[in-house]
Design a protein around this motif. Structure first.
Motif, short mmCIF file in Angstrom:
data_model
loop_
_atom_site.label_atom_id
_atom_site.label_comp_id
_atom_site.label_asym_id
_atom_site.label_seq_id
_atom_site.Cartn_x
_atom_site.Cartn_y
_atom_site.Cartn_z
N LEU A 169 23.01 24.66 -10.46
CA LEU A 169 21.99 24.71 -9.15
C LEU A 169 22.01 23.51 -8.68
O LEU A 169 22.48 22.33 -9.33
CB LEU A 169 20.92 24.98 -10.19
CG LEU A 169 20.38 26.43 -10.53
CD1 LEU A 169 18.95 26.62 -11.08
CD2 LEU A 169 20.70 27.64 -9.70
N SER A 170 21.25 23.48 -7.35
CA SER A 170 21.30 22.18 -6.66
C SER A 170 20.02 21.42 -7.35
O SER A 170 19.39 21.71 -8.08
CB SER A 170 20.98 22.52 -5.56
OG SER A 170 19.60 22.82 -5.11
N PRO A 171 20.20 19.95 -7.27
CA PRO A 171 19.16 19.28 -7.96
C PRO A 171 17.62 19.62 -7.85
O PRO A 171 16.72 19.83 -8.49
CB PRO A 171 19.12 17.79 -7.53
CG PRO A 171 20.95 17.89 -7.08
CD PRO A 171 21.20 19.11 -6.65
N ILE A 172 17.49 20.00 -6.40
CA ILE A 172 16.00 20.55 -6.04
C ILE A 172 15.91 21.79 -6.65
O ILE A 172 14.69 22.16 -6.89
CB ILE A 172 15.93 20.43 -4.48
CG1 ILE A 172 14.45 20.52 -4.03
CG2 ILE A 172 16.69 21.51 -3.75
CD1 ILE A 172 13.61 19.49 -4.58
N GLN A 173 16.74 22.61 -6.91
CA GLN A 173 16.48 24.02 -7.44
C GLN A 173 16.21 23.88 -8.77
O GLN A 173 15.24 24.56 -9.61
CB GLN A 173 17.82 24.76 -7.23
CG GLN A 173 18.05 25.32 -5.76
CD GLN A 173 19.30 26.09 -5.65
OE1 GLN A 173 20.56 25.86 -6.09
NE2 GLN A 173 19.28 27.13 -4.73
N LYS A 174 16.91 23.03 -9.45
CA LYS A 174 16.71 22.63 -10.78
C LYS A 174 15.44 22.12 -11.15
O LYS A 174 14.64 22.50 -12.04
CB LYS A 174 17.88 21.59 -11.51
CG LYS A 174 19.08 22.11 -11.57
CD LYS A 174 19.92 21.08 -12.32
CE LYS A 174 21.53 21.65 -12.60
NZ LYS A 174 22.26 20.54 -13.10
#
Length: 251
Positions: free
Chosen positions: A10-15
């Motif tokens: 996942l992207s950092p913001i999704q994580k």
């Protein structure tokens, strides 16, 4: 439905979303309600939305949890779950319908981007809703531009097509993952760890509000004269290399 692609991470913001939000993950949406000045046949609206979804593959994403870890997959929808037509005899019920539509989202099944065309007695309304995991404020501008392009092409009886695709969101995620393991970023680790471990006093609050709700929001509107506008747009940048957003934050 057909699997198109799977993200390696996942992207950092999704994580961050899944770390911070352990409950109610299915309902974290952004939505817009558009009033259509002209009646557009529902089949044409449906066609517009289908073209946009196929063009932006990330809009076909679903999220599944395996081995206690979330994964993003892009699955091509073979059904019409992304579009719905509702005949609304009583416009007062519009809000309830919109709430029900947003509450129906399921990360593991999709669709996480939906378009609902409301046929009201006096007008048509187009309700667009998407989970925040697959769209942000900048992305909405692209969706609106795509709709405008397709609508204009239809008026001019041209072939309905959007500009060439750019790199996919999943491709960007792979590049982010690769960069996170690069020697270039490794050199910055000590610097960022020092910043993270530094202590700073909390900023003094102008007002002490223990809660922050949309219902408590207020708006202040004002106009700037041409002289001040010119200073804000040009002179401040020339002097301090700042943009308007930088200046507004300091207010």
């Amino acid at each position: 439905n057909e699997l198109i692609n799977t993200s390696p991470t996942l992207s950092p913001i999704q994580k961050s979303f899944f770390i911070r939000r352990t409950q109610g993950v299915n309902h974290y949406n952004q939505s817009v309600l558009l009033s259509l000045k002209k009646v557009i046949p529902e089949e044409l609206v449906k066609k517009f939305i289908k073209i946009i979804i196929n063009h932006h593959s990330n809009l076909q994403s679903v999220f599944n949890k395996f081995d206690d870890e979330w994964h993003q997959r892009v699955i091509q929808n073979k059904d019409d779950s992304y579009f719905e037509l509702i005949h609304l005899s009583n416009p007062n019920n519009l809000t309830d319908y919109c709430i029900n539509i947003q509450s129906s989202f399921d990360l593991s099944k999709g669709a996480l981007f939906k378009a609902v065309l409301f046929k009201c007695p006096d007008e048509y309304k187009l309700f667009l809703v998407a989970h925040h995991l697959i769209i942000d404020g900048i992305s909405w501008r692209i969706i609106f531009e795509d709709l405008s392009i397709l609508y204009q092409q239809n008026l001019e009886k041209k072939k309905l097509e959007l500009p060439l695709k750019t790199h996919s969101f999943l491709y960007w995620q792979k590049k982010i993952l690769k960069y996170s393991k690069s020697s270039k970023l490794k050199k910055e680790q000590n610097y960022w760890e020092k910043i993270e471990n530094s202590y700073y006093d909390d900023l003094q609050k102008d007002l002490s509000n223990e809660t922050s709700f949309m219902k408590d929001t207020s708006y202040l509107t004002f106009n700037l004269n041409p002289q001040v506008s010119n200073k804000l747009l040009t002179e401040c940048y020339n002097t301090f290399k700042t943009e308007i957003n930088d200046l507004l934050i300091t207010c």
